[in-house]
Scaffold this motif. Structure first.
Motif, short mmCIF file in Angstrom:
data_model
loop_
_atom_site.label_atom_id
_atom_site.label_comp_id
_atom_site.label_asym_id
_atom_site.label_seq_id
_atom_site.Cartn_x
_atom_site.Cartn_y
_atom_site.Cartn_z
N UNK A 5 31.09 48.15 47.50
CA UNK A 5 32.06 48.21 46.41
C UNK A 5 31.66 47.15 45.39
N UNK A 6 32.07 47.35 44.15
CA UNK A 6 31.73 46.40 43.11
C UNK A 6 32.49 45.10 43.31
N UNK A 7 31.79 43.97 43.30
CA UNK A 7 32.51 42.70 43.44
C UNK A 7 33.30 42.39 42.18
N UNK A 166 32.92 53.35 42.12
CA UNK A 166 33.19 52.25 41.19
C UNK A 166 34.38 51.39 41.64
N UNK A 167 34.78 51.51 42.88
CA UNK A 167 35.86 50.69 43.40
C UNK A 167 35.52 49.20 43.27
N UNK A 168 36.54 48.40 43.06
CA UNK A 168 36.36 46.95 42.88
C UNK A 168 37.15 46.22 43.95
N UNK A 169 36.55 45.16 44.49
CA UNK A 169 37.24 44.32 45.48
C UNK A 169 37.91 43.15 44.76
N UNK A 175 40.42 41.83 48.97
CA UNK A 175 39.02 42.28 48.98
C UNK A 175 38.88 43.68 49.57
N UNK A 176 39.90 44.49 49.34
CA UNK A 176 39.85 45.90 49.72
C UNK A 176 39.38 46.69 48.51
N UNK A 180 39.98 50.30 39.77
CA UNK A 180 40.20 49.33 38.68
C UNK A 180 41.17 49.93 37.67
N UNK A 181 42.42 50.06 38.09
CA UNK A 181 43.40 50.80 37.30
C UNK A 181 43.66 50.15 35.95
#
Length: 273
Positions: A5-7, A166-169, A175-176, A180-181
Motif C-alpha cells: 500500500x502507498x505509505x 492506490x490505498x494509503x496507510x 496503518x491499515x 484516500x477519500x
C-alpha cells in the motif's frame, strides 16, 4: 488486503515556526482557498457578457465581502463541527473549541455561516442577494479543493479499508490500507464541481438567471459529498447511522433538495420575466 500500500507522505503539518507563531498547512489551505476564490469572484463580476442587464456587486463590494465571508466560514465551520460531530468532548474541554489548527471544521456549518454572512452583507450594502449567492457558489469549489488537500496532509477524515492499488496507510488510521477519500473529495467537490459550474456560468450564461448557480452548487456539493461518503469512514464518535448512512449524507440530502428547488424556481422566474 493488498500486499503493498502507498505509505502516507511524511509531510510535517507545521510549515514553519517563529517563536509562538506556527504556520500550518491546514491554515494555509484556508488562506489560499479564500484568496483565490476572492480573485475568481472579482474576475467574474468584471465580465459584462456574462451578466448583460443583471445587476451585480461591484469590485469594492467583493473586496469587502471577503472579510464577512471568512468570518462566516471559520465561525460556522467550527461551531458546526463542535455542535454536530463532537459536542460532549468540547463541552468537557471548552477551550479546545478555539484550537482550529488541530482540525475539526464542518463544511455544512461553514456553509450555513457563509449564507448568514451573505444575507447580512447584502442587506447592509443593498446588493442583490441571489447574485451574491451565485458568485460565492461558483467560487466555493476552489476553497473546497484546498481544504480537502489539507485534510489529507493533516492525516484526518481518511477512508474505509480497501484493497485498491492506490490505498494509503494513514498513521492515525492504524496503518491499515484505506481509500484516500480526502483526495476523492478534492477531485469531486473541488475540480469536477468547479468545471461544471464554470461551464454553466461562462458557456451557458446562467449568471443571468439569479439563484440558479447557487442552487447548482448546493445540489452539486450534496451529490458529490454523498458519493465520497461511500468511501469515507464516518466520525468515530458518531459511526454509521441506520441504513448505512453517515452524518455527511444526512446533512447533504437537504442541500440537494433545496438546490434543485432553487434551480427550478430561478429558471421559471427568468422565463416568466
Amino acid at each position: 488486503m493488498p500486499i503493498l500500500a502507498l505509505p502516507f507522505p511524511a509531510v510535517d503539518p507545521v510549515i514553519f515556526e517563529v517563536g509562538p507563531f506556527a504556520l500550518r498547512w491546514y491554515a494555509l489551505s484556508y488562506i489560499v482557498g479564500i484568496l483565490l476564490a476572492w480573485r475568481y469572484m472579482r474576475l467574474t463580476v468584471q465580465k459584462d457578457r456574462l451578466w448583460q442587464a443583471v445587476p451585480r456587486p461591484g469590485l469594492v463590494d467583493i473586496d469587502d465581502f471577503v472579510t464577512w465571508g471568512t468570518v462566516g466560514i471559520i465561525v460556522g465551520g467550527r461551531l458546526g463541527y463542535v455542535l454536530v460531530y463532537d459536542p460532549l468532548v468540547y463541552l468537557a474541554n471548552p477551550m479546545e473549541i478555539f484550537a482550529v489548527w488541530n482540525g475539526g471544521m464542518s463544511f455544512h456549518g461553514g456553509f450555513a455561516g457563509t449564507v448568514l454572512a451573505m444575507v447580512l452583507f447584502a442587506r447592509a450594502r443593498g446588493i442583490p442577494l441571489l447574485t451574491l449567492f451565485d458568485l460565492a457558489g461558483v467560487a466555493a469549489p476552489i476553497g473546497l479543493f484546498f481544504g480537502r488537500l489539507a485534510n489529507f496532509i493533516n492525516d484526518e477524515l481518511w477512508g474505509r479499508p480497501t484493497d485498491v492499488p492506490w490505498a494509503v496507510e494513514f498513521p492515525s488510521g492504524g496503518y491499515v490500507p484505506r481509500h484516500p477519500s480526502q483526495l476523492y473529495e478534492a477531485a469531486l467537490e473541488g475540480v469536477l464541481l468547479f468545471l461544471v459550474l464554470r461551464l454553466m456560468s461562462h458557456r451557458f450564461g446562467l449568471l443571468q438567471k439569479p439563484g440558479f448557480l447557487a442552487g447548482a452548487f448546493a445540489a452539486g456539493y450534496g451529490i458529490t459529498r454523498s458519493i465520497a461518503e461511500e468511501f469515507r469512514m464516518p466520525d468515530a464518535q458518531i459511526g454509521f447511522l441506520p441504513g448505512g448512512f453517515t452524518m455527511g449524507m444526512l446533512l447533504s440530502g437537504p442541500m440537494v433538495i433545496a438546490g434543485i428547488a432553487l434551480m427550478v424556481w430561478s429558471w421559471r422566474r427568468a422565463k416568466a420575466a
